[in-house]
Design a protein around this motif. Structure first.
Motif: not given
Length: 525
Positions: A23-24, A196, A220
């Motif tokens: 995500t990042d 995130k 996650r």
């Protein structure tokens, strides 16, 4: 989820690693390469990652080989933040501006030298096309405004007229100043959101003021992954700063990937308690010869430690009270930053100095040199004194001029108090100087090139390894085996090949799963 290693992988400088969580994209450090000028320039000017794709950056500490390319990161598409500790943020206000100034000054000086060499060649070859003798003399006068200041506008104009190659800085002071607006400082032991479901928490690394171990936690799908990035690991029992952390919070103990430096992965330092005695020995021997002690030193950390120990030696009257000059505006400013963060000091510093109303970094025999004029006058001072000047690896800054004026005199001592990376001027002085001593100083003096001119190395070269801010092999191992961490895999970076390999083998023998990445290598988590 993966980590890609871009800098200080299989080498010591230029730290830069990228965590991609899916995500990042989180950058660990953004350091400058240091070494051979041409090779370093090529490495530094090429940014290996699309800056607009980086979410945020974590900075372990303010040394330039970890922070020096931040102005390149923030200048082209990066929209995130640089996350670091509060003392590191305060130090960067000076470190990055100084780096920009050095980039500009070095480029300007090399352009001056190139143009002057071109004009001299015209004279030697008696080439009179386009440039008469009178014009040549006029041009020479145009190159400098005065004895200490170059006429940059005139130099640039003449270079363009004669179609000479113009050297440009990696970045300017203005670009460095702009980058400061991207930097945020946080306290230790405080979780900071960096993406995130992704946080970072800083723990004391003990390397320099504000240096931190960074633990990144990614959550996650009910699974937690943790990465610990050491940056540079400090020593235990050194003056001024607290020791590296060994006891981590319970929720941070399980580490999936431990990324550690290995600068001294196969070496042992002198005991910390011997530092004062070693320095005392060098000072007394040099002063007895009527010489001066020239100490190339990092402006941040090493200089303050030297001041601290010199202060103790002078207070105890263990050495002659010769003048001490700190010839680095950056070191002067960083010393102020040290004074603003007493919460980082160890117990001994509080007892020896603060509780007695003394400032560890100021006393009557120390002078902080500011102007170029003062610095140039000091280079020509033949009386015994101590000069502490940057840069620590002798690659730039005012130390080069002190070496030019002092390196040929056998009365003087060049005292090396830190790590000298391969292909730096400091490493060449170290290798040639110590080799000359081992040979009994017989035969011709080895030659050293400084700012394009060759000088005989007749000054005595001494090295005190205990001053290093990097932990040795035992201290590096102590963070792993002597802490309360539970570590699955260890990536070994920031070390010359032999040092990293020896440290990896040492850990493997103790049952740890290790690997040594090369630039561009990627590991999946």
């Amino acid at each position: 989820m993966n980590v890609t290693f871009y800098g200080a992988a299989g080498e010591v400088t230029g730290s830069m690693h990228l965590l991609d969580t899916g995500t990042d994209r989180i950058l660990f450090d953004c350091g400058m390469f240091q070494g051979r000028r041409k090779e370093s320039k090529e490495k530094n000017k090429t940014f290996p990652i699309n800056r607009s794709k980086i979410t945020n950056m974590i900075l372990s500490h303010a040394h330039i080989d970890h922070s020096g390319r931040i102005p390149m990161l923030t200048g082209d598409g990066f929209a995130g933040r640089v996350i670091t500790t509060r003392p590191t943020k305060d130090a960067l206000n000076y470190m990055l501006l100084d780096s920009g100034h050095i980039q500009e000054s070095d480029a300007q000086y090399l352009n001056y030298k190139s143009l002057r060499s071109f004009l001299r060649q015209l004279e030697q070859n008696n080439v009179k096309q386009k440039v008469s003798n009178r014009e040549r003399n006029t041009i020479k006068k145009m190159l400098k405004k005065n004895a200490y200041e170059l006429n940059h506008d005139a130099i640039h104009k003449l270079q363009k007229e004669h179609k000479l190659n113009i050297i440009t800085p990696l970045y300017t002071m203005s670009e460095a100043r702009q980058s400061l607006g991207f930097i945020d400082g946080y306290p230790f032991h405080y979780p900071i959101t960096i993406g995130k479901d992704t946080t970072v928490k800083f723990y004391v690394a003990g390397h320099i003021l504000g240096s931190a171990f960074s633990i990144v936690t990614i959550k996650r799908n009910n699974k937690t992954t943790r990465i610990l990035y050491t940056g540079d690991v400090g020593r235990f029992g050194k003056p001024i700063l607290k020791d590296p952390t060994l006891i981590f919070d319970e929720e941070d103990r399980d580490i999936d990937l431990f990324i550690t430096e290995s600068t001294y992965g196969d070496r042992e330092h002198e005991p910390v308690e011997d530092l004062g005695a070693s320095l005392k020995k060098v000072l007394n021997a040099t002063f007895e010869r009527g010489g001066s002690v020239i100490i190339p030193s990092f402006a941040f950390g090493r200089t303050q430690e030297l001041i601290y120990i010199l202060h103790e030696l002078y207070d105890k009257a263990e050495v002659p009270r010769r003048p001490i000059y700190v010839d680095s505006p950056l070191a002067s400013n960083i010393t102020k930053v040290f004074g603003e963060h007493p919460e980082t000091y160890d117990k001994e510093t509080h007892e020896v100095f603060l509780e007695k109303g003394k400032n560890p970094f100021h006393f009557d025999k120390i002078k902080f040199v500011q102007t170029v004029e003062e610095s140039m006058q000091l280079t020509k001072d033949t009386s015994s004194h101590v000069v502490i000047s940057a840069s620590g690896m002798c690659e730039a800054g005012r130390i080069l001029h002190h070496l030019r004026y002092k390196i040929h005199n056998a009365k003087n001592t060049i005292l090396l108090v830190g790590y000298m990376a391969e292909n730096t001027l400091g490493r060449r002085i170290q290798d040639l100087g110590l080799k000359s001593i081992e040979a009994g100083n017989n035969g011709e003096a080895p030659e050293i090139k400084i700012l394009g001119k060759t000088y005989p190395l007749r000054a005595k070269v001494e090295k005190i390894g205990g001053f290093s801010a990097h932990g040795d092999k035992h201290e590096l191992e102590k963070i792993i085996t002597g802490s309360n961490l539970r570590i699955k895999k260890i990536g070994i970076v920031h070390g010359e090949e032999a040092q990293s390999a020896a440290f990896a083998k040492r850990l493997q023998q103790k049952g740890y799963d290790t690997f040594i990445p090369k630039p561009g290598d990627k590991i999946s988590l």
